[in-house]
Design an enzyme around this catalytic site. Structure first.
Site, PDB file in Angstrom:
ATOM      1  CB  THR A 190      -1.141   5.909   1.754  1.00 32.32           C
ATOM      2  OG1 THR A 190      -1.395   6.716   0.507  1.00 32.32           O
ATOM      3  CG2 THR A 190      -0.507   7.188   2.955  1.00 32.32           C
TER       4      THR A 190
ATOM      5  CG  ASP B 193      -0.611   2.717   7.287  1.00 30.39           C
ATOM      6  OD1 ASP B 193      -1.252   2.945   5.423  1.00 30.39           O
ATOM      7  OD2 ASP B 193       0.339   4.223   7.057  1.00 30.39           O
TER       8      ASP B 193
ATOM      9  CG  ASP C 246      -2.292   1.533   1.041  1.00 27.68           C
ATOM     10  OD1 ASP C 246      -2.789   1.050   0.231  1.00 27.68           O
ATOM     11  OD2 ASP C 246      -1.548   2.196   2.445  1.00 27.68           O
TER      12      ASP C 246
END
Length: 770
Positions: A298, A530, A296
């Site tokens: 970000t 996250d 991911d």
């Protein structure tokens, strides 16, 4: 709970002191008593203990040295697992996110175990619910209960609604009063599906368990046959029992389970020193097998947080700065975008009070609020809010440069916007600069070198994601795919995933579908993330890796947590997994070669009705030099070998031919010596020389490639055996009598022939495919 909790003030300190606390057994590792039971009360220890007792009763104590294996196995296993337990427990405490509660009218952060019945618990996006409760305040709060119900869609919660532990907040904010804590909580009663410490499927463990199961079934009939033949062959009961025990003990791969456990435990400790929490031990095996890593963007490729760059008005005369400030300050727990805007606009402007609001969610990709006479404003992704036009084109150009772009818009109603029927007009474009992790480039290069394919999956604009991925040198990054155009069919989706590496505008449900589609095509998939939008994919991946600063929900479902939030830790994580698996395979080859030569020897000796070729003390000596001591070094050595599926067939293709040929060589030497002299001890000594030389050659083959330390290891074992034969007190202790030169030279000759045959047989067997 009436009268206990005030929505404004929460519990008082006195009420907290007398309330039931949220005490739940930590599931990060086994208890001390469980570790002791698992390492002491084993089938191996029972069998070896009985055989040891028989030797002490009917034989000489020197032949009972193998009984020390019980003590060594138990002590080493207990010590290593206790080290791993301390590491896991210490890191698990660090990983436990504190809970926000209101007590005595003040907001506080408390340890999860200090939450009590009746506490007023505050929630924001990403917060995990650890106890059950009743909602008393909701500001657009949405709860994801997918881990409990399987339903992926978030549920809007209003005052009076029930919330359950094991779920987590994905949007908005709110508060609830805890009504069930500790072992009464719903998720605890369901064994906490989202965070329990459970053993994932492990081909390695399953393979070892199968070896043990089949060998146990073989030991019983072959052992009975061996005992019968030895009693018939010898007038001396002690010699008969000693010979039978020698064969049975050698058949048992007593150190294989121990070495597997040690390798796993040491892997956990090593990763713990790098601030990496392994929440499931078999996850180490998953690390070695990964061939696709889904990132991911970000929080993984980019560092946490962003900076507000430019605010570019599209229409003149609009209160752009005030609207931005008002939207950014709506939420008590702002996301990274709102944080970046708040750094420049820390307070809500006067007169901008929201009558209604819609919090940001990764599925919606926008947030908004109705500010009464100031109008209704939206802030979100341009390609979601805008349907073309100059503002859309400008946003596309900005995104192509790698900048994150948001559209600030006016609309005619929040409810209409949620239903997709609102009139939306762009007022300004907002650009945010993202911080690339300094270690990202080198880490990605490592994965490329190791043959791990990287897939960048992001909810951001595909052009923005593509620009960042291209700058990091990810192959195929320039051909980014807009996930909104992807097919729903899993087979077609999997084919596209194999061809492309960068995907933008991916929804949480699509991330989960990506993982499933890749797994269906035979890939072992690791997923990093996250945010709460990553939870479903992390849970379904073969290996979920969460960032330490990520949401509590992501850390709860991941098997591995990078507590320092350092992307550069991932190569060490994968490397440790490969080290563990490659080394356990080497060790398994050693132990199972011993098991197979013992089975063949015992079977042939039992059918022929002859004396067993060696005594237990002989087996103790050779096993220590060619298996026990080398296995410790080989199990913990560094290696860069990539793990491959097919652990069990590969071990069998090596151990079966090697074990059979070792057994035949030992029997041939014993038979030749038997016809050359009448001293049983000389016959056994010749057989022991052949046993050592053939199994030592197996060790040489397993230890390849022979670098300096492996060469020194196998050389040292040969030197130790030679010293044992040369020193009188060692010869006497181990009942060795190398006095007949003809027997000894015959043993060496047969060993040389057997070594060549073992090399050829193992090479031929290695070319076979199951």
């Amino acid at each position: 709970m009436e009268g206990l909790t005030s929505v404004v003030h929460g519990l008082t300190s006195a009420q907290v002191a007398g309330a039931k606390a949220n005490h739940v057994p930590r599931r990060s590792s086994r208890s001390l008593s469980a570790i002791l039971r698992a390492n002491v009360f084993t089938l191996f220890n029972l069998v070896i203990g009985v055989l040891w007792a028989l030797i002490l009763i009917f034989g000489e104590w020197q032949d009972g040295l193998f009984g020390l294996v019980i003590v060594a196995n138990a002590l080493i296993g207990i010590v290593q697992e206790l080290r791993a337990k301390r590491t896991l427990d210490r890191l698990a405490v660090i990983n436990e996110a504190p809970v926000r509660v209101r007590r005595d009218g003040e907001e506080r952060l408390v340890d999860p175990r200090d939450v009590v019945l009746g506490d007023l618990i505050l929630l924001g996006p990403g917060d995990r619910l650890l106890v059950d409760g009743e909602v008393v305040h909701s500001d657009g709060m949405e709860i994801d209960e997918s881990l409990l119900t399987g339903e992926a869609d978030p549920v809007h919660k209003r005052p009076g609604d029930r919330v359950l532990s094991g779920s987590f907040a994905v949007a908005g904010s709110g508060a609830f009063v805890s009504t069930r804590v500790g072992t009464d909580a719903y998720a605890v009663q369901l064994a906490e599906e989202a965070s329990r410490f459970h053993l994932a499927h492990s081909e390695l463990r399953a393979g070892v368990a199968n070896f043990i199961k089949y060998i146990t079934w073989l030991v019983v009939p072959i052992g009975a046959l061996l005992i019968y033949s030895q009693l018939n062959n010898s007038a001396d009961l002690g010699t008969a029992i000693t010979g039978a025990v020698a064969g049975i003990v050698t058949m048992i791969p007593e150190g294989l389970v121990l070495m597997t456990s040690i390798a796993f435990a040491v892997g956990v400790v090593r990763l713990g020193r790098r601030r990496c929490l392994v929440q499931e031990l078999p996850a180490i095996e998953g690390l070695a097998r990964v061939d696709v890593l889904c990132l991911d963007k970000t929080g993984t490729l980019t560092a946490g947080g962003m900076d507000l760059d430019q605010v570019l008005p599209v229409r003149d005369g609009e209160p752009v700065e005030q609207a931005l400030a008002a939207l950014a300050n709506l939420d008590d727990q702002p996301n990274a975008t709102a944080e970046a805007i708040k750094s420049r606009h820390p307070a809500t402007p006067a007169g901008w009070s929201a009558r209604a609001s819609v919090p940001f969610s990764s599925a919606r990709k926008w947030s908004g609020a109705d500010f009464g006479t100031r109008g209704t404003w939206l802030l979100g992704a341009p390609d979601v809010l805008l349907k073309g036009g100059d503002a859309y084109d400008r946003a596309t150009e900005l995104a192509a440069s790698g900048t994150r772009v948001l559209a600030l818009c006016r609309t005619d109603g929040l409810e209409r916007a949620q239903n997709g029927h609102a009139e939306i007009e762009a007022v300004a474009l907002v650009t945010l600069s993202q911080r690339i992790r300094p270690d990202a480039h080198e880490t990605l290069r490592y994965f490329a070198k190791q043959g791990v394919t990287v897939k960048v999956i992001s909810g951001d604009n595909p052009l923005s994601v593509s620009a960042i991925a291209t700058g990091l040198g990810i192959p195929g990054a320039e051909r980014a795919v807009d996930a909104r155009t992807l097919p729903a069919d899993p087979a077609a989706l999997g084919e596209l995933l194999d061809r492309h590496t960068v995907f933008g505008r991916v929804t949480p449900q699509q991330k989960r579908a990506f993982v499933t589609a890749l797994q269906a095509r035979g890939h072992t998939v690791a997923m990093t993330g996250d945010g709460v939008n990553d939870v479903l994919a992390l849970k379904d991946a073969d290996l979920g890796i969460a960032m330490g600063t990520g949401s509590p929900a992501t850390k709860a479902v991941a098997q591995v947590v990078l507590l320092d939030d350092t992307f550069a830790t991932l190569p060490h994580v994968v490397g440790e997994g490969r080290r563990v698996l490659a080394n356990i395979e080497r060790v398994a080859n050693l132990f199972l070669t011993k098991t197979f030569y013992a089975i063949v020897l015992s079977l042939l000796v039992g059918l022929a009705g002859i004396a067993f070729p060696f005594a237990p003390r002989h087996s103790t000596l050779t096993n220590a030099l060619v298996i026990g001591i080398p296995a410790i070094f080989l199990a913990l050595a560094p290696t860069l070998e990539r793990s491959r599926p097919g652990f069990v067939p590969r071990v069998m293709r090596f151990a079966v031919p090697a074990g059979v040929l070792c057994a035949l060589a030992v029997l041939a030497t014993f038979w030749a010596a038997h016809h050359g002299s009448s001293d049983l001890l000389e016959h056994q000594t010749a057989a022991v020389i052949t046993l050592f030389l053939t199994t030592w050659w197996v060790l040489v083959l397993i230890a390849r490639p022979l670098n300096w330390w492996r060469g020194a290891l196998v050389g040292a074992m040969a030197v130790l055996f030679a010293i044992g034969l040369a020193l009188p007190f060692v010869r006497d202790f181990f009942a060795l009598q190398p006095g007949d030169l003809g027997n000894d030279l015959t043993a060496v000759g047969i060993s040389l022939v057997a070594a060549v045959m073992i090399s050829v047989a193992v090479k031929l067997a290695g070319t076979l495919r199951p």
